[in-house]
Design an enzyme around this catalytic site. Sequence first.
Site, mmCIF file in Angstrom:
data_model
loop_
_atom_site.group_PDB
_atom_site.id
_atom_site.type_symbol
_atom_site.label_atom_id
_atom_site.label_comp_id
_atom_site.label_asym_id
_atom_site.label_seq_id
_atom_site.Cartn_x
_atom_site.Cartn_y
_atom_site.Cartn_z
ATOM 1 N N CYS A 47 -13.735 3.555 -25.168
ATOM 2 C CA CYS A 47 -13.427 4.988 -25.101
ATOM 3 C C CYS A 47 -14.510 5.677 -24.278
ATOM 4 O O CYS A 47 -15.638 5.211 -24.205
ATOM 5 C CB CYS A 47 -13.408 5.549 -26.526
ATOM 6 S SG CYS A 47 -13.285 7.344 -26.668
ATOM 7 N N SER A 49 -16.147 8.119 -25.070
ATOM 8 C CA SER A 49 -17.274 8.477 -25.950
ATOM 9 C C SER A 49 -18.315 7.354 -25.996
ATOM 10 O O SER A 49 -19.511 7.624 -26.107
ATOM 11 C CB SER A 49 -16.780 8.777 -27.365
ATOM 12 O OG SER A 49 -15.793 9.784 -27.331
ATOM 13 N N HIS A 52 -20.291 7.983 -22.942
ATOM 14 C CA HIS A 52 -21.233 9.104 -23.147
ATOM 15 C C HIS A 52 -22.472 8.587 -23.891
ATOM 16 O O HIS A 52 -23.604 8.934 -23.568
ATOM 17 C CB HIS A 52 -20.606 10.214 -24.000
ATOM 18 C CG HIS A 52 -19.485 10.975 -23.353
ATOM 19 N ND1 HIS A 52 -19.400 11.198 -22.007
ATOM 20 C CD2 HIS A 52 -18.402 11.602 -23.897
ATOM 21 C CE1 HIS A 52 -18.310 11.914 -21.750
ATOM 22 N NE2 HIS A 52 -17.686 12.162 -22.876
ATOM 23 N N HIS A 69 -15.934 2.034 -31.285
ATOM 24 C CA HIS A 69 -15.389 2.728 -32.454
ATOM 25 C C HIS A 69 -13.871 2.724 -32.425
ATOM 26 O O HIS A 69 -13.240 3.507 -33.136
ATOM 27 C CB HIS A 69 -15.928 4.165 -32.496
ATOM 28 C CG HIS A 69 -15.525 4.961 -31.300
ATOM 29 N ND1 HIS A 69 -16.179 4.847 -30.100
ATOM 30 C CD2 HIS A 69 -14.511 5.830 -31.106
ATOM 31 C CE1 HIS A 69 -15.579 5.641 -29.218
ATOM 32 N NE2 HIS A 69 -14.557 6.230 -29.797
ATOM 33 N N CYS A 177 -9.109 5.550 -32.582
ATOM 34 C CA CYS A 177 -9.706 6.744 -31.961
ATOM 35 C C CYS A 177 -8.735 7.412 -30.993
ATOM 36 O O CYS A 177 -8.102 8.403 -31.322
ATOM 37 C CB CYS A 177 -11.025 6.450 -31.252
ATOM 38 S SG CYS A 177 -11.649 7.910 -30.368
HETATM 39 P P1 PAD Z 1 -11.332 9.477 -19.569
HETATM 40 O O1 PAD Z 1 -12.596 9.524 -18.817
HETATM 41 O O2 PAD Z 1 -10.535 8.225 -19.580
HETATM 42 O O3 PAD Z 1 -10.360 10.653 -19.054
HETATM 43 C C1 PAD Z 1 -10.825 11.864 -18.539
HETATM 44 C C2 PAD Z 1 -9.914 12.306 -17.389
HETATM 45 O O4 PAD Z 1 -10.371 13.577 -16.912
HETATM 46 C C3 PAD Z 1 -9.907 11.370 -16.178
HETATM 47 O O5 PAD Z 1 -8.579 11.022 -15.862
HETATM 48 C C4 PAD Z 1 -10.581 12.179 -15.082
HETATM 49 O O6 PAD Z 1 -10.047 11.892 -13.778
HETATM 50 C C5 PAD Z 1 -10.265 13.607 -15.506
HETATM 51 N N1 PAD Z 1 -11.195 14.611 -14.990
HETATM 52 C C6 PAD Z 1 -12.536 14.521 -14.836
HETATM 53 N N2 PAD Z 1 -13.046 15.670 -14.355
HETATM 54 C C7 PAD Z 1 -11.996 16.528 -14.205
HETATM 55 C C8 PAD Z 1 -11.880 17.867 -13.750
HETATM 56 N N3 PAD Z 1 -12.940 18.581 -13.385
HETATM 57 N N4 PAD Z 1 -10.642 18.435 -13.735
HETATM 58 C C9 PAD Z 1 -9.548 17.729 -14.122
HETATM 59 N N5 PAD Z 1 -9.611 16.443 -14.550
HETATM 60 C C10 PAD Z 1 -10.815 15.854 -14.605
HETATM 61 O O7 PAD Z 1 -11.736 9.914 -21.063
HETATM 62 P P2 PAD Z 1 -10.980 9.789 -22.493
HETATM 63 O O8 PAD Z 1 -9.558 10.152 -22.344
HETATM 64 O O9 PAD Z 1 -11.358 8.478 -23.121
HETATM 65 O O10 PAD Z 1 -11.803 10.921 -23.296
HETATM 66 C C11 PAD Z 1 -11.727 12.279 -22.882
HETATM 67 C C12 PAD Z 1 -12.805 13.096 -23.585
HETATM 68 O O11 PAD Z 1 -12.517 13.189 -24.992
HETATM 69 C C13 PAD Z 1 -14.211 12.496 -23.485
HETATM 70 O O12 PAD Z 1 -15.165 13.542 -23.330
HETATM 71 C C14 PAD Z 1 -14.392 11.844 -24.842
HETATM 72 O O13 PAD Z 1 -15.748 11.684 -25.194
HETATM 73 C C15 PAD Z 1 -13.681 12.840 -25.734
HETATM 74 C C16 PAD Z 1 -13.255 12.310 -27.070
HETATM 75 N N6 PAD Z 1 -13.218 13.166 -28.126
HETATM 76 C C17 PAD Z 1 -12.819 12.749 -29.339
HETATM 77 C C18 PAD Z 1 -12.729 13.731 -30.454
HETATM 78 O O14 PAD Z 1 -12.449 13.324 -31.578
HETATM 79 N N7 PAD Z 1 -12.951 15.012 -30.177
HETATM 80 C C19 PAD Z 1 -12.462 11.422 -29.574
HETATM 81 C C20 PAD Z 1 -12.481 10.561 -28.488
HETATM 82 C C21 PAD Z 1 -12.876 10.989 -27.245
HETATM 83 ZN ZN ZN Z 2 -13.265 7.474 -29.066
#
Ligand code: PAD
Ligand code: ZN
Length: 377
Positions: A47, A49, A52, A69, A177
């Site tokens: 993921c 995260s 990060h 996770h 997740c």
């Molecule tokens: P990912 O990196 O696979 O997807 C992010 C997408 O955003 C990619 O397709 C990028 O091309 C696009 N992107 C980047 N910059 C821009 C921009 N400026 N404008 C438009 N699009 C853009 O990530 P993911 O889907 O695995 O996770 C997304 C976020 O969610 C990430 O920050 C992660 O840490 C967070 C997350 N939060 C939780 C929660 O419970 N809140 C759980 C899991 C992940």
């Molecule tokens: Zn996650």
Amino acid sequence: MDTAGKVIKCWAAIAWEANKPLSIEEIEVAPPKDHEVRIKIEASAICRSDDHALKGQLANLKFPVILGHEGAGIVESVGKAVTSIKPGDKVIPLYMPQCGECHCCKSKKSNLCAKNDIGPFVGLMDDNTSRFSCNGKMIYNFCGTSTFSEYTVANEISVAKIDAAAAPPERVCLIGCGFSTGYGCAVQTAKVEAGSTCVIFGLGAIGLSVIIGCHVAGAARIIGVDINKDKFAKAKAVGATECINPRDFTKPIHELICEMTDGGAGYTFECIGNIDTMISALQSSHPGYGTCVLIGIAPAGAQLAFDPMLILTGRTLKGSFFGGLKSKDCVPQLVSDYMENKFKLDELVTHTLPFAKINEGFELLHAGESIRTVLTF
Ligand code: PAD
Ligand code: ZN
């Protein structure tokens, strides 16, 4: 099992420090204590995260640590006070626990169990010790899950037993997740209504899962936003009705979205972790009733600044972890629903690699080529 009560030696991917590739090494996994469960991991996805964390963007996270996770596995042994789980059970570790006793667990309004370790990142079990070591050196856990290891130990409140005997671990791990987070944000945190217009910023696994949730909720228009147009085909395959690339336009993206949606969308979701797109998502929600949900995790220290008039004029800004879903209750149900084809999930997995190639999985994520890479053990 004959390993019960004994230390298990196995392979794990250790993050010794930030911004270095993971190192696959032999570790020792101590037996589970009273309320703990030792799990043989069968599959774990990567993921954003985890990335990060590896980039040192999560304040307080301690190294060396075993990340991961989003996994699924089989219980090897349990501590003597464990009642809900037994050896041989198929399980999904939960980075958001459900203790059942804290204020949030007792409230219908929240899933934010007080026992979660997101933010403090203590990285230890309840008795302030770790079950992981490598050549005598203690290794921290990540959110009580640490699925980038052949064996992990989790608290019973951080383990969901899943029934479906046929549930494929290399798919249902995403319910640990990415899938649940996005899907839950649509159906639980935002409570998307049928006929509404939704805008999703970021079309990774989280954004795609939001789209799936909006689709299941009966949204009429689902607009995907990403700067990588290669993500559009999959977004449309899971339910997006339109996709836009902010780089194709000179005007600010929220202005374009407000024009497209007659003043703003009913629901907007930020699934990137970028402060600017968080504000764009808020600005793209309709005055008077629009709801903007923040899901992406911004780098440590980042601050949001926006005109309070955006809120005074009736928009709602929300956020959640794990889609606002009570983890131990909801995960078994989501696995059953997946097995009954109630939603799409397989589309989110673009790559499958053996665990030993975990660093290749991170490279695919950095290159924007993968949605989810699933590691198999
Ligand atoms: P990912 O990196 O696979 O997807 C992010 C997408 O955003 C990619 O397709 C990028 O091309 C696009 N992107 C980047 N910059 C821009 C921009 N400026 N404008 C438009 N699009 C853009 O990530 P993911 O889907 O695995 O996770 C997304 C976020 O969610 C990430 O920050 C992660 O840490 C967070 C997350 N939060 C939780 C929660 O419970 N809140 C759980 C899991 C992940
Ligand atoms: Zn996650």
